[in-house]
Write an enzyme that holds these catalytic residues in place. Structure first.
Site, PDB file in Angstrom:
ATOM      1  N   ARG A 118       0.813  -1.241   0.000  1.00  0.00           N
ATOM      2  CA  ARG A 118       0.000   0.000   0.000  1.00  0.00           C
ATOM      3  C   ARG A 118       0.837   1.277   0.000  1.00  0.00           C
ATOM      4  NH1 ARG A 118      -2.980  -3.140   3.647  1.00  0.00           N
ATOM      5  NH2 ARG A 118      -4.669  -4.172   2.551  1.00  0.00           N
ATOM      6  N   LYS A 140       3.397  11.168 -11.223  1.00  0.00           N
ATOM      7  CA  LYS A 140       2.513  10.316 -12.024  1.00  0.00           C
ATOM      8  C   LYS A 140       3.252   9.020 -12.281  1.00  0.00           C
ATOM      9  CE  LYS A 140      -0.542  13.389 -14.581  1.00  0.00           C
ATOM     10  NZ  LYS A 140      -0.910  13.866 -15.931  1.00  0.00           N
ATOM     11  N   GLU A 182       9.159  17.608 -24.913  1.00  0.00           N
ATOM     12  CA  GLU A 182       8.537  18.045 -23.647  1.00  0.00           C
ATOM     13  C   GLU A 182       9.077  19.410 -23.237  1.00  0.00           C
ATOM     14  OE1 GLU A 182       6.022  16.364 -22.585  1.00  0.00           O
ATOM     15  OE2 GLU A 182       6.343  14.194 -22.791  1.00  0.00           O
ATOM     16  N   LYS A 224       7.453  22.754 -14.275  1.00  0.00           N
ATOM     17  CA  LYS A 224       6.682  21.575 -13.865  1.00  0.00           C
ATOM     18  C   LYS A 224       6.448  21.585 -12.355  1.00  0.00           C
ATOM     19  CE  LYS A 224       5.437  16.939 -14.364  1.00  0.00           C
ATOM     20  NZ  LYS A 224       5.504  15.686 -15.085  1.00  0.00           N
ATOM     21  N   GLU A 234      -4.201  16.919 -10.724  1.00  0.00           N
ATOM     22  CA  GLU A 234      -4.745  17.274 -12.038  1.00  0.00           C
ATOM     23  C   GLU A 234      -6.250  17.514 -12.003  1.00  0.00           C
ATOM     24  OE1 GLU A 234      -2.788  15.423 -15.484  1.00  0.00           O
ATOM     25  OE2 GLU A 234      -4.753  15.363 -16.409  1.00  0.00           O
ATOM     26  N   ARG A 238      -2.915  21.314 -14.066  1.00  0.00           N
ATOM     27  CA  ARG A 238      -1.898  20.320 -14.428  1.00  0.00           C
ATOM     28  C   ARG A 238      -2.193  19.682 -15.788  1.00  0.00           C
ATOM     29  NH1 ARG A 238       1.219  15.703 -10.857  1.00  0.00           N
ATOM     30  NH2 ARG A 238       2.385  14.892 -12.646  1.00  0.00           N
ATOM     31  N   ASN A 242      -0.427  18.259 -20.649  1.00  0.00           N
ATOM     32  CA  ASN A 242      -0.733  17.231 -21.649  1.00  0.00           C
ATOM     33  C   ASN A 242      -0.927  17.803 -23.044  1.00  0.00           C
ATOM     34  OD1 ASN A 242      -0.663  15.037 -19.858  1.00  0.00           O
ATOM     35  ND2 ASN A 242      -2.660  15.622 -19.074  1.00  0.00           N
ATOM     36  N   HIS A 245      -0.670  15.555 -26.034  1.00  0.00           N
ATOM     37  CA  HIS A 245      -0.613  14.173 -25.556  1.00  0.00           C
ATOM     38  C   HIS A 245      -1.843  13.354 -25.954  1.00  0.00           C
ATOM     39  CE1 HIS A 245       2.823  15.646 -23.392  1.00  0.00           C
ATOM     40  NE2 HIS A 245       2.999  14.529 -22.733  1.00  0.00           N
ATOM     41  N   HIS A 249      -0.794  10.170 -27.525  1.00  0.00           N
ATOM     42  CA  HIS A 249      -1.066   8.838 -26.965  1.00  0.00           C
ATOM     43  C   HIS A 249      -1.789   7.971 -27.992  1.00  0.00           C
ATOM     44  CE1 HIS A 249      -0.756  10.225 -22.477  1.00  0.00           C
ATOM     45  NE2 HIS A 249       0.417  10.034 -23.055  1.00  0.00           N
ATOM     46  N   HIS A 262       7.596   8.288 -27.256  1.00  0.00           N
ATOM     47  CA  HIS A 262       6.614   9.173 -26.630  1.00  0.00           C
ATOM     48  C   HIS A 262       6.830  10.627 -27.075  1.00  0.00           C
ATOM     49  CE1 HIS A 262       3.919  10.774 -23.585  1.00  0.00           C
ATOM     50  NE2 HIS A 262       4.879  11.599 -23.188  1.00  0.00           N
TER      51      HIS A 262
HETATM   52  P1  NAD Z   1      12.631   5.258 -22.037  1.00  0.00           P
HETATM   53  O1  NAD Z   1      12.512   5.139 -20.596  1.00  0.00           O
HETATM   54  O2  NAD Z   1      12.152   4.147 -22.891  1.00  0.00           O
HETATM   55  O3  NAD Z   1      14.144   5.591 -22.404  1.00  0.00           O
HETATM   56  C1  NAD Z   1      14.507   5.747 -23.737  1.00  0.00           C
HETATM   57  C2  NAD Z   1      15.679   4.833 -24.132  1.00  0.00           C
HETATM   58  O4  NAD Z   1      16.888   5.396 -23.644  1.00  0.00           O
HETATM   59  C3  NAD Z   1      15.604   3.437 -23.564  1.00  0.00           C
HETATM   60  O5  NAD Z   1      16.086   2.531 -24.511  1.00  0.00           O
HETATM   61  C4  NAD Z   1      16.547   3.511 -22.370  1.00  0.00           C
HETATM   62  O6  NAD Z   1      17.057   2.257 -21.987  1.00  0.00           O
HETATM   63  C5  NAD Z   1      17.612   4.403 -22.912  1.00  0.00           C
HETATM   64  N1  NAD Z   1      18.387   5.160 -21.926  1.00  0.00           N
HETATM   65  C6  NAD Z   1      17.958   5.731 -20.792  1.00  0.00           C
HETATM   66  N2  NAD Z   1      18.923   6.482 -20.257  1.00  0.00           N
HETATM   67  C7  NAD Z   1      20.002   6.362 -21.058  1.00  0.00           C
HETATM   68  C8  NAD Z   1      21.304   6.919 -21.040  1.00  0.00           C
HETATM   69  N3  NAD Z   1      21.675   7.803 -20.122  1.00  0.00           N
HETATM   70  N4  NAD Z   1      22.172   6.574 -22.014  1.00  0.00           N
HETATM   71  C9  NAD Z   1      21.784   5.699 -22.995  1.00  0.00           C
HETATM   72  N5  NAD Z   1      20.561   5.176 -23.086  1.00  0.00           N
HETATM   73  C10 NAD Z   1      19.683   5.508 -22.124  1.00  0.00           C
HETATM   74  O7  NAD Z   1      11.856   6.577 -22.587  1.00  0.00           O
HETATM   75  P2  NAD Z   1      11.714   8.053 -22.010  1.00  0.00           P
HETATM   76  O8  NAD Z   1      11.577   8.909 -23.206  1.00  0.00           O
HETATM   77  O9  NAD Z   1      12.732   8.356 -21.010  1.00  0.00           O
HETATM   78  O10 NAD Z   1      10.317   8.004 -21.255  1.00  0.00           O
HETATM   79  C11 NAD Z   1       9.129   7.757 -21.943  1.00  0.00           C
HETATM   80  C12 NAD Z   1       8.097   7.261 -20.968  1.00  0.00           C
HETATM   81  O11 NAD Z   1       7.848   8.264 -19.993  1.00  0.00           O
HETATM   82  C13 NAD Z   1       6.761   6.936 -21.614  1.00  0.00           C
HETATM   83  O12 NAD Z   1       6.293   5.707 -21.122  1.00  0.00           O
HETATM   84  C14 NAD Z   1       5.866   8.060 -21.149  1.00  0.00           C
HETATM   85  O13 NAD Z   1       4.518   7.679 -21.046  1.00  0.00           O
HETATM   86  C15 NAD Z   1       6.445   8.383 -19.802  1.00  0.00           C
HETATM   87  N6  NAD Z   1       6.168   9.739 -19.323  1.00  0.00           N
HETATM   88  C16 NAD Z   1       5.722   9.871 -18.061  1.00  0.00           C
HETATM   89  C17 NAD Z   1       5.481  11.132 -17.552  1.00  0.00           C
HETATM   90  C18 NAD Z   1       5.054  11.271 -16.115  1.00  0.00           C
HETATM   91  O14 NAD Z   1       4.685  12.383 -15.711  1.00  0.00           O
HETATM   92  N7  NAD Z   1       5.122  10.237 -15.324  1.00  0.00           N
HETATM   93  C19 NAD Z   1       5.692  12.270 -18.334  1.00  0.00           C
HETATM   94  C20 NAD Z   1       6.167  12.090 -19.634  1.00  0.00           C
HETATM   95  C21 NAD Z   1       6.407  10.816 -20.124  1.00  0.00           C
HETATM   96  N1  GLY Z   2       3.397  14.665 -18.018  1.00  0.00           N
HETATM   97  C1  GLY Z   2       2.159  15.215 -17.546  1.00  0.00           C
HETATM   98  C2  GLY Z   2       2.102  15.393 -16.073  1.00  0.00           C
HETATM   99  O1  GLY Z   2       3.009  15.067 -15.352  1.00  0.00           O
HETATM  100  O2  GLY Z   2       1.112  15.854 -15.578  1.00  0.00           O
END
Ligand code: NAD
Ligand code: GLY
Length: 358
Positions: A118, A140, A182, A224, A234, A238, A242, A245, A249, A262
């Site tokens: 939890r 998130k 972003e 942010k 949100e 907030r 998006n 997005h 998405h 993404h």
């Molecule tokens: P990812 O986590 O897939 O990383 C991208 C690639 O880079 C992967 O292959 C990873 O292994 C590699 N990598 C990571 N760090 C590295 C480094 N320093 N050197 C070499 N390679 C490296 O993708 P991302 O773009 O980081 O994140 C995308 C995800 O984030 C999506 O799932 C999206 O929905 C999510 N997201 C979440 C939020 C949130 O608020 N929680 C906001 C935006 C995006």
């Molecule tokens: N990436 C959108 C949020 O964090 O609200």
């Protein structure tokens, strides 16, 4: 080093940003609860940076889980491997999870922390530009479902975000561009001056100029942090984060997770949002061109994949989390630097945007 704060009362936490921070145990250790720690990373990032993180955790009872790499693994099966590791190692409620990687590792680890017994503590050590400017901040967390992106998750704030900007040295150009999507988003929704700065400095960012990247990360995290502090769950503002997005998405789900990054999907989605805003007369065509030019100059796509149909967009957009009582809400632009969330857009104009793009 710069330190920003996400101001959430007794759940406030620091974002440390700087070069070489992965060696600085004093930044991480105060946020570790208990003695039991699980570091979650993936098969790409762990060989690069896991040892440095483990070096900051000496004297603690530390375990690791290495996940497969890719958006297609951001799902309940992978989450279950984290739960299994937590249970096999008998980690208790006082444990701390550490996410070392990009947004995929951060989101899934955060959700494991939100739900294990939890809720346990977790820390973010983001290693992609996208994770450093967006996903590691704000709490998130979650995983994808075959029918919709990020549809299963929880709000769960980290105890600290440690951004070592040197980790970007090993990130490839395509991933750097995805993060820039972003960064551009913050200019479009909140800060016209930052948007202008990005227009003037995109070449430096693409060339990985350290000072330019540091400023872009700090400004993005600061915007942010301000928005999350004002609207953590949100219920209003907030949702502006998006921009692009809802379209994006749909592209990610429609093309199969992992095919479009993404950030790439968000790039094309922001152009579609700008186009729809112009069709309402809220911004002019010159603004759409400025937004499109900046997104293109970051090496990002400015149109969705040709194989996606208008109907596919409409079906996928209907499961967006911003939809309320069956009505879709969209983030649209009133100016460069000013965005709104609205259900008050004209459906025929949305159809025109999709016709023009799809
Ligand atoms: P990812 O986590 O897939 O990383 C991208 C690639 O880079 C992967 O292959 C990873 O292994 C590699 N990598 C990571 N760090 C590295 C480094 N320093 N050197 C070499 N390679 C490296 O993708 P991302 O773009 O980081 O994140 C995308 C995800 O984030 C999506 O799932 C999206 O929905 C999510 N997201 C979440 C939020 C949130 O608020 N929680 C906001 C935006 C995006
Ligand atoms: N990436 C959108 C949020 O964090 O609200």
């Amino acid at each position: 080093m710069k330190t920003l704060t996400v101001a959430l009362g007794d759940r406030s936490y620091p974002i440390h940003i700087g070069q070489g921070l992965l060696g600085q145990a004093d930044l991480l250790r105060p946020h570790i609860r208990g003695r039991q720690v699980l570091v979650v990373s993936n098969e790409t990032v762990a060989p690069l940076y896991l040892d440095r993180v483990l070096g900051m955790l000496t004297g603690l009872d530390v375990s690791t889980v290495i996940l497969p790499d890719g958006e297609q693994y951001k799902n309940l099966d992978t989450l279950n491997t984290i739960y299994t590791a937590l249970l096999e190692k008998r980690l208790n409620r006082g444990c701390t999870l550490i996410a070392l990687g990009g947004g995929v590792v951060g989101d899934i680890t955060g959700f494991a922390a939100a739900s294990y017994q939890r809720g346990v503590a977790f820390l973010q050590v983001p290693t992609t530009l996208l994770a450093q400017v967006d996903s590691s901040v704000g709490g998130k967390t979650g995983v994808n479902h075959a029918l919709g992106k990020n549809m299963i998750g929880a709000f769960h704030q980290p105890g600290c975000v440690l951004i070592d900007t040197n980790t970007l040295d090993t990130l490839d150009d395509r991933q750097l561009a995805a993060g820039l999507a972003e960064v551009i988003k913050y200019g479009l929704i909140h800060d016209a001056e930052f948007f202008r700065w990005l227009e003037q400095n995109m070449a430096a960012l693409m060339a990985r100029d350290k000072a330019a990247l540091a400023y872009a990360i700090e400004r993005s995290c600061s915007i942010k942090a301000e928005i999350v502090a004002a609207d953590e769950r949100e219920s209003g503002r907030r949702a502006l984060l998006n921009l692009g997005h809802t379209f994006g998405h749909a592209i990610e789900t429609g093309t199969g997770y992992g095919n479009w990054l993404h950030g790439e999907a968000v790039g094309a989605g922001m152009v579609m949002a700008a186009d729809l805003s112009a069709r309402h007369g809220w911004i002019n065509r010159a603004d759409v061109e400025r937004a499109t030019a900046l997104i293109r100059s970051a090496g990002l796509p400015v149109a969705p994949p040709p194989e996606m149909s208008k109907q596919q967009f409409l079906d996928l957009m209907a499961v967006d989390k911003k939809a309320v009582d069956g009505g879709l809400r969209l983030v649209l632009l009133k100016a460069i630097g000013i965005a709104i969330v609205t259900a008050d857009y004209r459906a025929e104009l949305l159809g025109e945007t999709l016709d023009a793009a799809a």
